[in-house]
Design a protein around this motif. Structure first.
Motif, PDB file in Angstrom:
ATOM      1  N   SER A  14       0.827  -1.213   0.000  1.00 56.72           N
ATOM      2  CA  SER A  14       0.000   0.000   0.000  1.00 56.72           C
ATOM      3  C   SER A  14       0.857   1.257   0.000  1.00 56.72           C
ATOM      4  CB  SER A  14      -0.926   0.016   1.227  1.00 56.72           C
ATOM      5  OG  SER A  14      -1.780  -1.090   1.214  1.00 56.72           O
ATOM      6  N   GLN A  15       1.931   1.242   0.772  1.00 55.72           N
ATOM      7  CA  GLN A  15       2.824   2.394   0.828  1.00 55.72           C
ATOM      8  C   GLN A  15       3.527   2.614  -0.515  1.00 55.72           C
ATOM      9  OE1 GLN A  15       3.117   4.593   3.368  1.00 55.72           O
ATOM     10  NE2 GLN A  15       1.413   3.457   4.231  1.00 55.72           N
ATOM     11  N   TYR A  17       2.368   1.690  -3.446  1.00 57.86           N
ATOM     12  CA  TYR A  17       1.340   2.200  -4.354  1.00 57.86           C
ATOM     13  C   TYR A  17       1.135   3.694  -4.129  1.00 57.86           C
ATOM     14  CZ  TYR A  17      -3.167   3.100  -6.472  1.00 57.86           C
ATOM     15  OH  TYR A  17      -4.172   3.632  -7.217  1.00 57.86           O
ATOM     16  N   TYR A  18       1.022   4.096  -2.883  1.00 58.18           N
ATOM     17  CA  TYR A  18       0.807   5.507  -2.564  1.00 58.18           C
ATOM     18  C   TYR A  18       1.971   6.366  -3.049  1.00 58.18           C
ATOM     19  CZ  TYR A  18       0.175   9.815   0.020  1.00 58.18           C
ATOM     20  OH  TYR A  18       0.047  11.136   0.351  1.00 58.18           O
ATOM     21  N   SER A  19       3.197   5.901  -2.807  1.00 54.56           N
ATOM     22  CA  SER A  19       4.354   6.701  -3.227  1.00 54.56           C
ATOM     23  C   SER A  19       4.422   6.826  -4.749  1.00 54.56           C
ATOM     24  CB  SER A  19       5.655   6.114  -2.678  1.00 54.56           C
ATOM     25  OG  SER A  19       5.914   4.866  -3.259  1.00 54.56           O
ATOM     26  N   LEU A  21       1.788   6.757  -6.664  1.00 50.22           N
ATOM     27  CA  LEU A  21       0.628   7.556  -7.032  1.00 50.22           C
ATOM     28  C   LEU A  21       0.914   9.042  -6.924  1.00 50.22           C
ATOM     29  CD1 LEU A  21      -2.435   7.451  -7.733  1.00 50.22           C
ATOM     30  CD2 LEU A  21      -2.850   7.583  -5.287  1.00 50.22           C
ATOM     31  N   GLU A  33      -8.517   4.020  -4.180  1.00 51.23           N
ATOM     32  CA  GLU A  33      -8.276   4.308  -2.774  1.00 51.23           C
ATOM     33  C   GLU A  33      -7.283   3.326  -2.165  1.00 51.23           C
ATOM     34  OE1 GLU A  33      -9.425   6.795  -0.867  1.00 51.23           O
ATOM     35  OE2 GLU A  33     -10.364   7.633  -2.652  1.00 51.23           O
ATOM     36  N   ILE A  34      -6.425   3.838  -1.307  1.00 50.33           N
ATOM     37  CA  ILE A  34      -5.410   3.000  -0.659  1.00 50.33           C
ATOM     38  C   ILE A  34      -6.075   1.869   0.132  1.00 50.33           C
ATOM     39  CG2 ILE A  34      -3.510   2.993   1.015  1.00 50.33           C
ATOM     40  CD1 ILE A  34      -2.897   4.416  -1.628  1.00 50.33           C
TER      41      ILE A  34
END
Length: 100
Positions: A14-15, A17-19, A21, A33-34
């Motif tokens: 998840s982290q 993916y967020y970074s 994104l 959404e995360i």
């Protein structure tokens, strides 16, 4: 922490993916959404099929071997940080034994 868990792998995914994104230009329609990413990846670990359970067991074992190696062996890169740490700890133990 001594073992990799499904939650730790999903958290890292998840982290990542967020970074990715926030550092790229995705359109608003492509943003997921995360929490949905977390739930989707975690669902893999909750699979009830024997094939999935075996896969998850092997995956966690692989991560444990990579992240938390059982011991430093002769296959360790000579001069690597773990090898240097092992050597330093060995010297400290020898010095304590000599001092006693």
């Amino acid at each position: 922490m001594y073992h990799v868990t499904p939650g730790s792998i999903v958290h890292i995914a998840s982290q990542v993916y967020y970074s990715l994104l926030v550092n790229t230009d995705f359109s608003k329609s492509a943003v997921v959404e995360i929490g949905q990413i977390y739930d989707t990846v975690y669902a893999v670990f909750e699979g009830k099929e024997p094939v999935m359970q075996e896969y998850v067991k092997e995956l966690l074992q692989w991560w444990d071997n990579i992240i938390f190696p059982v011991s430093v062996t002769s296959t360790t890169v000579k001069g690597g940080s773990i090898a240097r740490l092992e050597k330093r700890l060995k010297l400290m133990k020898e010095n304590r034994a000599d001092a006693a």
